[in-house]
Design an enzyme around this catalytic site. Structure first.
Site, short mmCIF file in Angstrom:
data_model
loop_
_atom_site.label_atom_id
_atom_site.label_comp_id
_atom_site.label_asym_id
_atom_site.label_seq_id
_atom_site.Cartn_x
_atom_site.Cartn_y
_atom_site.Cartn_z
N ASP A 147 -3.46 9.74 28.53
CA ASP A 147 -4.26 10.54 29.47
C ASP A 147 -5.49 9.73 29.92
O ASP A 147 -6.60 10.26 30.04
CB ASP A 147 -4.68 11.88 28.88
N HIS A 171 -13.70 7.55 34.62
CA HIS A 171 -14.78 8.15 35.41
C HIS A 171 -15.95 7.18 35.44
O HIS A 171 -16.24 6.53 34.43
CB HIS A 171 -15.25 9.48 34.81
N ASN A 217 -10.23 17.33 28.77
CA ASN A 217 -9.45 18.55 28.85
C ASN A 217 -7.98 18.21 28.68
O ASN A 217 -7.45 17.47 29.50
CB ASN A 217 -9.69 19.24 30.21
N ASP A 252 -0.80 18.02 37.39
CA ASP A 252 -1.75 17.68 36.32
C ASP A 252 -3.21 17.71 36.79
O ASP A 252 -3.53 17.36 37.90
CB ASP A 252 -1.46 16.31 35.73
N HIS A 268 1.25 8.84 30.87
CA HIS A 268 0.22 9.74 31.39
C HIS A 268 -1.09 8.98 31.64
O HIS A 268 -1.95 8.88 30.77
CB HIS A 268 -0.03 10.89 30.42
N LEU A 298 -4.60 6.54 37.74
CA LEU A 298 -5.00 5.25 38.32
C LEU A 298 -6.01 5.43 39.45
O LEU A 298 -6.61 4.46 39.92
CB LEU A 298 -3.77 4.48 38.82
N ARG A 299 -6.21 6.67 39.87
CA ARG A 299 -7.30 7.04 40.80
C ARG A 299 -7.16 6.51 42.22
O ARG A 299 -8.02 6.78 43.05
CB ARG A 299 -8.66 6.61 40.25
#
Lengths: 436, 324
Positions: free
Chosen positions: A309, A313, A282, A153, A61, A64-65
Site C-alpha cells: 500500500d 505524500h 487507512n 481503492d 498494491h 504511483l500517483r
C-alpha cells in the site's frame, strides 16, 4: 546475452525447488535451472553463500500517483523505489488525477513505465467511472489496454449492487475485484484506530468492524457471483475471521496485509513522536490483538499476499495537524527488510513461504507473469541478503516522498539485487555482487 | 515561594520542561508545584496593584484558532499581571484564512522571537506539532479533543482550596466525555493525585477503553453522584444530536442533567464544577449552577492564578535550561 547466477540458495516454491541451484538467464527469459550448470559463454554472477535467488517479488498494491500527482511520486521514481525494494513488478492503483478509468490513462502509465525501464507496471483500473461509485467504468477497454484488476481503492465500492455488478462483469475477463473494505458511515471522519490510544490522544476512531463489514459484504457477493474478490490492505482481526470463514466455504476470496500492519500498532500514534502523521494511514494502525492476528494469518496461510500500500505524500502534505494529514506511508523500500526481520527471523514464516507471499501468490491472483523460475518464465529475479544489516534512512529513499514511520530503524535482512527481464535494474552497494 | 521572591523577579523554582502540552506528561510533584505557586499568584490578584515584574521583557503570543472568551481572557490577564508583553492572534485576523499552514504561521511568529506561545487549536496534537518546530515555550490552551491542561489545573486548584486535598476524594465527571479535552486532562490529573474518579455519560459519548485510564465508568448518573465530593459537569453540544449520540436535549436533561434532587445523593459539602460555557437546563439546572454548592465562578477566578503559575514556572524553566 546470457547470465549464469551461481551459488546462493534458489527458492522457487512454484516449482518445488529450494537449494543449491544455478539459474541461467538468456535474454529476458529463464533458460535453465539446475545444479552445477556450465557457464557456456554466459557471464557468471557469483551469488554469495547465504543469499537467496527468488522469483521476482510483486507488490500488488502501490500508488504511483501519475498522472496528476507528480509532486508525490511518478512512475519513474516509484519504479526506482520498487526495484530498490526488490520488487520486479508493481500493480498500481487507479486513484490518480484523472482516475484510471479509461484506456488513455492506462496507456499513459504503461508508456511511462516502459520509458523508465525499471519494474514492470500492471495498472489496476477503476470499478466505476471516476471511482465515483455510480456507473461502471469501461472495464473491457481497461482490460484491453493492460489493466489486470479493478478497484475503487481509496474508497470502498459505493454500494452492494455496484460491487455485485463489478464482480459479475469482471469475471468475463478473469479479473479480480480488489476492495478497499470499509463502511463509510462507520469510518465517518475517523483518523486512527478506535481504541485506547485514540481515546488518550483525542483522535476520532475507526473501529475494526468498519473494515470487516466491507470484507463480509465482499465475501458474500463473491459467493453470490462466483467471482474472485481480493481484500486490500487487511488490518483488523474481524476481517481475517471473515476471510477465513469465506475460504472454508469455498468462496474465491484472497487477501493481503501490509508490512506496517504486521509490524506496528496504534501505540505508535503516541510514541516515539506523538501525533506523527507518518503513523496515519487507512486502514489505521490497529491494536496489538489485530497486529498479532495478522501475524497468525501469515503463519497459518490464511493471508495470501504481502503488499505495501505504498502511498507517497509530499512532506508539505504530511507536515500538518494530524487530522488534516492525508492517509498513507511509502512502503516499497522497507517491505522486504520488515518481512525478513519481523516474520522470517522471528520464526513466523519460512523463506519459501515468504516467496509465496511476495511473488507466487500475487502473480497467481493477478494472473501476471512471474512467481516462477521455470525454464521459459520471465527472468524476473530478486536476490535477497537475509542477514544484511539494513538502516532505514528516509532521506535516502528512492521514492520521491519520504513519509515513512520506519526512519532510523535497523532491520535484519535486505535486498542485494533486482533483475527484471534479464536486466539488472538494481544493485545494493552495501551488498555488492560481482558481475550482477 | 514567597511573594517577595516574586516581586524581585528572581526565579526560585521552575518546571524543568520547555512546554506544557498536557497533564499526561506531568508528575504529581510538578502538579503540586504548579498548584502551590498558584496560591502565591492568587494573592497578587487581590492587591490594589495587581502586577509583578516576573515576566518583564518576555513576549507571549496568544494564538487562538478557535473562538474562546474565558480561556483567552484568562491567559491575557495572567500574562499582564506578570508584566509580559502580550499579543493576541485570532484565526479570523490571521493569514490562516489565506491558506497558510499552521507550521508556517508558527515559523513566522517564531521569527519574531516570542518567549511563549499559548495555543488553542481544533486539532488534537497541534501543540505537539508546534513544540517540535518552535524554540518558544508552547502552552496548550486546548487542542482538539486531546487536553486542556490549565483547565484541569485550575479545577484541581479549586478543589484543593476547598477540600485541602485531592487524594481520596470521589470526583464524578458527567457529560460529553467523548469530545472533551477537559475530561482527558482531568482524568490524568485526578488519577495522578489519587482521587477516585467516576465518569458518566450515555455509552455513545464514552471513549473506547475508558477503564484503562483508571476510572470507574457508568451510565447511571445516580451511581456517579452518590457520596461524591465533587461533581463536574461537561457541556453537551446541541450538534451532537445530529451524530445520533443522544435523542434530544430534553431527554439528556431527564436522564443525566444535574438537578438539586440528584445532588442530594452526593456528600453534604459537595462542590459543583463546570468548565463552561454552560447549557442551563441541559447538563446542569440553574438552581444547581447558581446554588450554594457551585464553585463555577471560583473556577474562573482561579484560572488566572493557575495560568500565572504556569507562565511563571515555564519562563523560569527556560532560564534554568540556559544557565545549566
Amino acid at each position: 546475452m546470457k547470465k549464469l547466477l551461481k551459488g546462493g540458495r534458489l527458492i522457487d516454491p512454484a516449482n518445488g525447488l529450494d537449494g543449491d541451484y544455478d539459474l541461467l538467464i538468456d535474454g529476458d527469459r529463464v533458460a535453465a535451472v539446475g545444479r552445477d550448470l556450465p557457464a557456456d559463454g554466459a557471464t557468471v554472477v557469483t551469488i554469495p553463500a547465504g543469499y537467496l535467488v527468488c522469483p521476482g517479488f510483486i507488490d500488488m498494491h502501490v500508488h504511483l500517483r501519475e498522472p496528476g500527482q507528480e509532486h508525490k511520486e511518478t512512475v519513474a521514481t516509484g519504479t526506482a523505489s520498487a526495484v530498490a525494494g526488490g520488487f520486479t513488478a508493481v500493480a498500481c492503483m487507479p486513484n490518480t488525477t484523472p482516475v484510471n478509468d479509461n484506456a488513455n490513462v492506462t496507456g499513459l502509465i504503461l508508456a511511462k513505465a516502459a520509458a523508465a525501464g525499471l519494474a514492470r507496471v500492471y495498472p489496476i483500473g477503476a470499478v466505476s467511472k471516476g471511482s465515483a461509485g455510480s456507473l461502471l467504468a469501461d472495464i473491457a477497454e481497461l482490460r484491453q489496454a493492460g489493466c489486470v484488476a479493478i478497484t475503487d481503492d481509496g474508497h470502498p465500492v459505493a454500494t452492494a449492487i455496484l460491487m455485485r455488478r463489478a464482480l459479475e462483469y469482471a469475471s468475463m475477463f478473469d479479473m479480480p475485484v480488489i476492495e478497499h473494505c470499509e463502511d463509510p458511515t462507520l469510518k465517518g471522519d475517523g483518523v486512527a484506530h478506535e481504541g485506547f490510544h485514540a481515546s488518550r490522544l483525542g483522535l476520532r476512531g475507526i473501529p475494526g468492524a468498519c473494515e470487516a463489514l466491507g470484507v463480509e459484504r465482499g465475501v458474500l457477493l463473491s459467493e453470490l457471483t462466483g467471482s474472485a474478490f481480493h481484500v486490500a490492505h487487511m488490518s483488523a482481526r474481524q476481517s481475517l475471521r471473515a476471510v477465513r470463514k469465506g475460504k472454508e466455504a469455498g468462496v474465491r476470496v484472497t487477501c493481503e496485509v501490509a508490512p506496517h500492519h504486521f509490524t506496528l500498532t496504534d501505540e505508535s500514534l503516541g510514541t516515539p513522536v506523538p501525533y506523527d502523521t507518518n503513523t496515519k494511514m487507512n486502514p489505521p494502525l490497529r491494536e496489538a490483538a489485530d497486529r498479532d492476528a495478522m501475524i497468525e494469518g501469515l503463519r497459518d496461510g490464511s493471508i495470501d499476499v504481502i503488499a505495501t500500500d505504498h502511498a507517497p505524500h509530499h512532506l508539505d502534505e504530511k507536515r500538518v495537524e494530524f487530522d488534516r494529514a492525508p492517509f498513507g506511508i511509502v512502503g516499497l523500500e522497507t517491505a522486504v527488510p520488515l518481512a525478513l526481520d519481523r516474520l522470517v527471523h522471528a520464526g513466523v514464516v519460512t523463506l519459501p513461504r515468504l516467496v509465496e507471499l511476495m511473488s507466487v501468490n500475487p502473480a497467481r491472483i493477478l494472473r501476471v507473469p512471474g512467481g516462477s523460475l521455470k525454464a521459459g518464465a520471465v527472468a524476473d529475479v530478486t536476490i535477497v541478503a537475509p542477514d544484511l544489516g539494513v538502516n532505514v534512512e528516509a532521506a535516502k529513499l528512492r521514492s520521491r516522498s519520504k513519509n515513512t514511520p520506519f526512519d532510523g530503524w535497523r532491520l535484519r535482512g535486505g535486498v542485494a539485487g533486482t533483475i527484471v527481464g534479464g536486466r539488472t535494474v538494481y544493485v545494493n552497494e552495501t551488498a555488492p555482487i560481482t558481475n550482477l | 515561594m514567597t511573594t517577595q521572591e516574586l516581586e524581585s523577579g528572581r526565579q526560585v523554582t521552575a518546571l524543568r520542561r520547555k512546554d506544557l502540552l498536557g497533564i499526561e506528561d506531568l508528575s504529581s510533584e510538578e502538579i503540586t508545584l504548579i498548584l502551590d505557586t498558584a496560591e502565591a499568584m492568587k494573592e497578587i490578584g487581590s492587591r490594589p496593584i495587581k502586577k509583578v515584574p516576573a515576566l518583564r521583557g518576555k513576549t507571549v503570543v496568544n494564538l487562538f484558532f478557535e473562538p474562546s472568551t474565558r480561556t483567552r481572557t484568562s491567559f491575557e490577564i495572567a500574562e499582564k499581571r506578570l508584566s509580559a508583553d502580550t499579543l493576541n492572534i485570532a484565526i479570523a485576523s490571521s493569514s490562516v484564512v489565506k491558506g497558510e499552514t499552521l507550521v508556517d504561521t508558527a515559523l513566522t511568529l517564531e521569527a519574531m522571537s516570542p518567549d511563549m506561545i499559548v495555543l488553542r487549536h481544533q486539532s488534537s496534537g497541534a501543540c505537539h506539532l508546534l513544540s517540535r518546530i518552535c524554540k518558544s515555550a508552547i502552552i496548550n490552551a486546548g487542542d482538539g479533543t486531546h487536553e486542556h491542561p490549565t483547565q484541569a489545573l485550575l479545577d484541581a486548584f479549586t478543589i484543593r482550596e476547598r477540600k485541602k486535598r485531592l487524594a481520596g476524594l470521589k470526583v464524578a465527571i458527567v457529560g460529553d466525555l467523548l469530545h472533551s479535552r477537559v475530561l482527558r486532562s482531568n482524568l490524568h490529573l485526578l488519577t495522578k493525585m489519587g482521587a477516585e474518579t467516576w465518569v458518566c455519560a450515555p455509552p455513545t459519548l464514552v471513549p473506547q477503553e475508558m477503564r484503562r485510564f483508571g476510572v470507574v465508568v457508568t451510565s447511571v448518573v445516580e451511581d456517579a453522584v452518590r457520596d461524591a465530593d465533587v461533581v463536574m459537569l461537561l457541556r453537551i453540544q446541541l450538534e451532537r444530536m445530529e451524530g445520533a449520540y443522544f435523542s434530544s436535549l430534553r431527554e439528556y436533561a431527564t436522564v443525566f442533567g444535574m438537578t438539586e434532587e440528584r445532588l442530594k445523593l452526593a456528600k453534604p459539602d459537595v462542590m459543583i464544577m463546570h468548565p463552561g460555557p454552560m447549557n442551563r437546563g441541559v447538563e446542569i439546572s440553574s438552581e444547581v449552577a447558581d446554588g450554594p454548592y457551585s464553585v463555577i465562578l471560583d473556577q474562573v477566578a482561579n484560572g488566572v492564578a493557575v495560568r500565572m503559575a504556569v507562565l511563571y514556572l515555564l519562563a523560569g524553566g527556560a532560564e534554568h535550561e540556559e544557565a545549566a
